[in-house]
Motif scaffolding. Structure first.
Motif, short mmCIF file in Angstrom:
data_model
loop_
_atom_site.label_atom_id
_atom_site.label_comp_id
_atom_site.label_asym_id
_atom_site.label_seq_id
_atom_site.Cartn_x
_atom_site.Cartn_y
_atom_site.Cartn_z
N LYS A 309 0.82 -1.21 0.00
CA LYS A 309 0.00 0.00 0.00
C LYS A 309 0.87 1.27 0.00
N VAL A 310 1.98 1.20 0.73
CA VAL A 310 2.90 2.36 0.73
C VAL A 310 3.46 2.59 -0.66
N ASP A 311 3.80 1.48 -1.36
CA ASP A 311 4.32 1.61 -2.74
C ASP A 311 3.27 2.26 -3.65
N GLU A 312 2.04 1.80 -3.54
CA GLU A 312 0.98 2.38 -4.39
C GLU A 312 0.77 3.86 -4.07
N TYR A 313 0.80 4.17 -2.79
CA TYR A 313 0.63 5.55 -2.36
C TYR A 313 1.78 6.42 -2.89
N SER A 314 3.01 5.87 -2.80
CA SER A 314 4.18 6.62 -3.28
C SER A 314 4.11 6.85 -4.78
N LYS A 315 3.69 5.82 -5.54
CA LYS A 315 3.58 5.96 -6.99
C LYS A 315 2.58 7.05 -7.36
N THR A 316 1.44 7.07 -6.60
CA THR A 316 0.42 8.10 -6.89
C THR A 316 0.98 9.49 -6.65
N LEU A 317 1.68 9.68 -5.55
CA LEU A 317 2.26 10.99 -5.25
C LEU A 317 3.32 11.39 -6.28
N ILE A 318 4.18 10.41 -6.63
CA ILE A 318 5.25 10.70 -7.62
C ILE A 318 4.63 11.10 -8.96
N GLN A 319 3.57 10.40 -9.36
CA GLN A 319 2.91 10.71 -10.63
C GLN A 319 2.37 12.14 -10.63
N GLN A 320 1.73 12.54 -9.53
CA GLN A 320 1.18 13.90 -9.45
C GLN A 320 2.30 14.95 -9.35
N ILE A 321 3.38 14.57 -8.68
CA ILE A 321 4.53 15.49 -8.61
C ILE A 321 5.13 15.71 -9.99
N ASP A 322 5.24 14.61 -10.76
CA ASP A 322 5.74 14.73 -12.14
C ASP A 322 4.84 15.64 -12.97
#
Length: 483
Positions: A309-322
């Motif tokens: 779940k942390v990985d999925e959460y991190s991917k979502t944040l990284i995508q929005q940051i990009d």
């Protein structure tokens, strides 16, 4: 329409020449009239002198004659004397009785046969009714230059005896020859005067309109986006000086307005930019906020899937940051003016390189020449081509066989690039806004691509235009100078 009108300089030149020509014609006309008037006066006075001399000679003959002074005796009184008088004065004359019947003529008998034996009734009436007892008639049979003077002469007691008829010919051959020679000389003088007038009119019109030409050139060079020079004229007329002062005053007002407008536009642009940046940043911030809140509610350290779940959460944040990073880069590229690098490059090679990043097989590149050298920044040219081709790809709807043509050629020392597609085209209502920042018809994107391209092209003194038919496709045309 304005081209069909004569310029002020041409009108001044034309009117000055016309003035000289009209003056020449008027002077020539007055000269001819004066010559004819003087000729008429000359012949009139000459005829009167001849009449006076003839009457004096007749009175002398009447005084010396022994015949009784009667009309019936005139034939005897002037039997031989008429020839003597004619020889003395070198003229021919006729004597009629008071009823208008020919009594004696100084002409030889064979010439006298052609004379009228009676004075016409209308002439006789005019003669008797005149106060001076004298009448001059034009001889219609012999022409307008022939006259006949009729004069009643008296005896010593002032009793009318008869009528003297003196034919007279207005010989103007000498005067006509003199007039002709004078007009020829006058024509030469006027021809020289006309040449002088043409040169004078040319320089005068040039001097008069030089100040106006300077003002006109300055007004044509007046631009809102640059600092305009004031006009300084030395020795200008009062009217032109007033015009110059008005222009210089207008320049001052224009500069003040330009400063105010630039300030207002700059403030408005920053406000619009701030709104757009805020709007675009809010879009990724919303899912980021929701993700954090969801993670906060559902976080359980004892959950065996916590790492996933942390990985999925991190991917979502990284995508929005990009996404936010791409937004910042797009606005940065749009705001940054490209440096003018006069780098000599082969446009054919650069465009071919720019098209290599596209894998679509339906993109066709055509160049009329293998080598086209121009001054342009390589990176910026690649950005222009890739952006336009990308727009063309995105404009083609699904279900249609795509076709994109990139054509390159040289026209009048200008490099011309055309990108043609068979996409959906641009609607009439969207055409005026196509180069405006923030305008886009796509579901994604910020509408900065075409404004950025326009900015780049205009930096290199070029232009970008387009033609489009809705439902059939669009052609973008980029033009910039080779040097």
């Amino acid at each position: 329409m304005a081209k069909n009108k004569l310029s002020l300089r041409s009108r001044i030149f034309f009117y000055m020449i016309l003035l000289v020509v009209v003056a020449s014609i008027l002077i020539a006309g007055v000269t001819i009239y004066q010559y004819h008037d003087q000729s008429q006066d000359y012949h009139k006075l000459r005829l009167e002198r001849k009449e006076s001399q003839l009457v004096s000679s007749i009175n002398y003959v009447l005084k010396e004659t022994t015949w009784e002074k009667k009309t019936e005796n005139l034939n005897y009184i002037f039997k031989d004397k008429i020839y003597e008088i004619a020889n003395i004065h070198n003229l021919n004359f006729n004597i009629y009785d008071l009823e208008g019947t020919l009594i004696k003529s100084s002409r030889p008998s064979f010439e006298s046969d052609s004379l009228e034996t009676c004075i016409p009734a209308e002439i006789l009436n005019e003669l008797h009714q005149s106060v001076e007892k004298r009448y001059v008639a034009q001889n219609e049979k012999l022409g307008g230059d022939y006259r006949s003077s009729y004069l009643i002469f008296n005896d010593i007691d002032a009793k009318p005896l008869g009528i003297i008829n003196l034919p007279y010919f207005d010989d103007d051959s000498f005067n006509d020859a003199e007039l002709k020679e004078f007009l020829i000389r006058l024509g030469y003088a006027y021809f020289v005067m006309l040449l002088v007038a043409i040169a004078f009119a040319y320089f005068v019109s040039k001097i008069i309109t030089r100040s106006l030409k300077t003002i006109s050139d300055k007004m044509n060079e007046t631009r809102l986006e640059k600092r305009n020079k004031k006009i300084e004229l030395v020795g200008a007329s009062e009217e032109v000086s007033v015009l110059v002062e008005s222009y210089n005053s207008m320049i001052d007002e224009l500069e003040e307005s330009a400063v105010k407008l630039a300030t207002s536009e700059r403030e408005q642009a920053w406000r619009e930019m701030a709104k757009q940046v805020a709007h675009e940043i809010k879009n990724p911030l919303t899912p980021m906020r929701l993700s954090v809140q969801s993670f906060q509610r559902k976080f359980d350290p004892e959950d065996p899937n916590i790492h996933q779940k942390v990985d999925e959460y991190s991917k979502t944040l990284i995508q929005q940051i990009d996404t936010m990073s791409s937004i910042a880069s797009a606005f940065s590229n749009f705001a940054k003016m490209p440096a003018q690098k006069n780098e000599k490059l082969n446009v054919v090679e650069v465009i071919d390189l720019a098209l290599d990043i596209f894998t679509e097989k339906y993109i066709t590149f055509n160049s009329e020449e293998e080598i086209i050298i121009a001054n342009f920044d390589r990176t910026q040219l690649i950005r222009v081509v890739t952006n336009l081709v990308k727009n063309a790809i995105q404009a083609i709807p699904e279900g249609r066989e795509p076709m994109i043509f990139v054509d390159l050629k040289v026209e009048n020392d200008d490099v011309v690039i055309k990108i043609t597609d068979n996409g959906s085209g641009i609607t009439e209502e969207n055409k005026p806004m196509i180069f405006e920042p923030k305008f886009t018809t796509k579901s994604s994107g910020m509408g900065l691509g075409l404004p950025m391209i326009k900015n780049i092209i205009e930096t290199y003194k070029g232009s970008i235009t387009f033609t489009s038919q809705e439902g059939k496709g669009t052609i973008f045309k980029v033009t910039f100078p080779k040097q």
